[in-house]
Motif scaffolding. Structure first.
Motif, PDB file in Angstrom:
ATOM      1  N   HIS A 108      37.590  37.046  25.274  1.00  0.00           N
ATOM      2  CA  HIS A 108      37.551  36.852  26.907  1.00  0.00           C
ATOM      3  C   HIS A 108      36.209  37.313  27.116  1.00  0.00           C
ATOM      4  N   CYS A 144      40.764  41.267  21.204  1.00  0.00           N
ATOM      5  CA  CYS A 144      41.947  42.050  21.375  1.00  0.00           C
ATOM      6  C   CYS A 144      43.010  41.500  20.992  1.00  0.00           C
ATOM      7  N   CYS A 149      42.265  35.861  21.336  1.00  0.00           N
ATOM      8  CA  CYS A 149      41.057  36.424  21.519  1.00  0.00           C
ATOM      9  C   CYS A 149      40.860  37.226  20.238  1.00  0.00           C
ATOM     10  N   CYS A 195      35.906  42.420  26.152  1.00  0.00           N
ATOM     11  CA  CYS A 195      35.970  41.837  24.800  1.00  0.00           C
ATOM     12  C   CYS A 195      34.562  41.428  24.191  1.00  0.00           C
TER      13      CYS A 195
HETATM   14 ZN    ZN Z   1      40.260  39.815  24.693  1.00  0.00          ZN
END
Ligand code: ZN
Length: 110
Positions: A36, A9, A6, A44
């Motif tokens: 995500h 994150c 990701c 996210c």
């Molecule tokens: Zn994420």
């Protein structure tokens, strides 16, 4: 298989929980982000991004080629790409995945 990470994150994304989003305005495409999908566990997705494609779709050859076609068509129509690095990072992850997929297919034929 390579893992998807990701952009927001930094954690692993499983194919079914991933989404590619970006911003399209009148003239530019920008802020390509592989992240995500928003869910109770993850927040996210960049809120400003107004276009999206499921990661699941992009990991299929047809979906991947559709996305490349989309980019080419926008550029043909005079759109410009802002912060090209963001698209490059996304394509690197996708290309690695596609590459492994092709290798696996080839090995199965031996
Ligand atoms: Zn994420």
């Amino acid at each position: 298989m390579s893992r998807f990470i990701c952009d927001v994150c930094g954690e692993e994304i499983f194919v079914h929980e991933g989404i590619l989003t970006w911003t399209r305005d009148n003239e530019t495409l920008s802020n390509f982000t592989l992240s995500h999908k928003n869910s109770p566990e993850n927040r996210c997705q960049p809120e400003a991004n107004n276009r999206f494609k499921d990661l699941y779709t992009l990991t299929m050859i047809t979906g991947y080629l559709d996305f490349i076609k989309y980019l080419i068509e926008r550029w043909e129509n005079g759109f410009t790409l802002k912060d090209a690095d963001s698209l490059e990072r996304v394509l690197q992850q996708l290309n690695m995945h596609m590459n492994e997929k092709v290798i696996m297919l080839t090995e199965e034929e031996d």
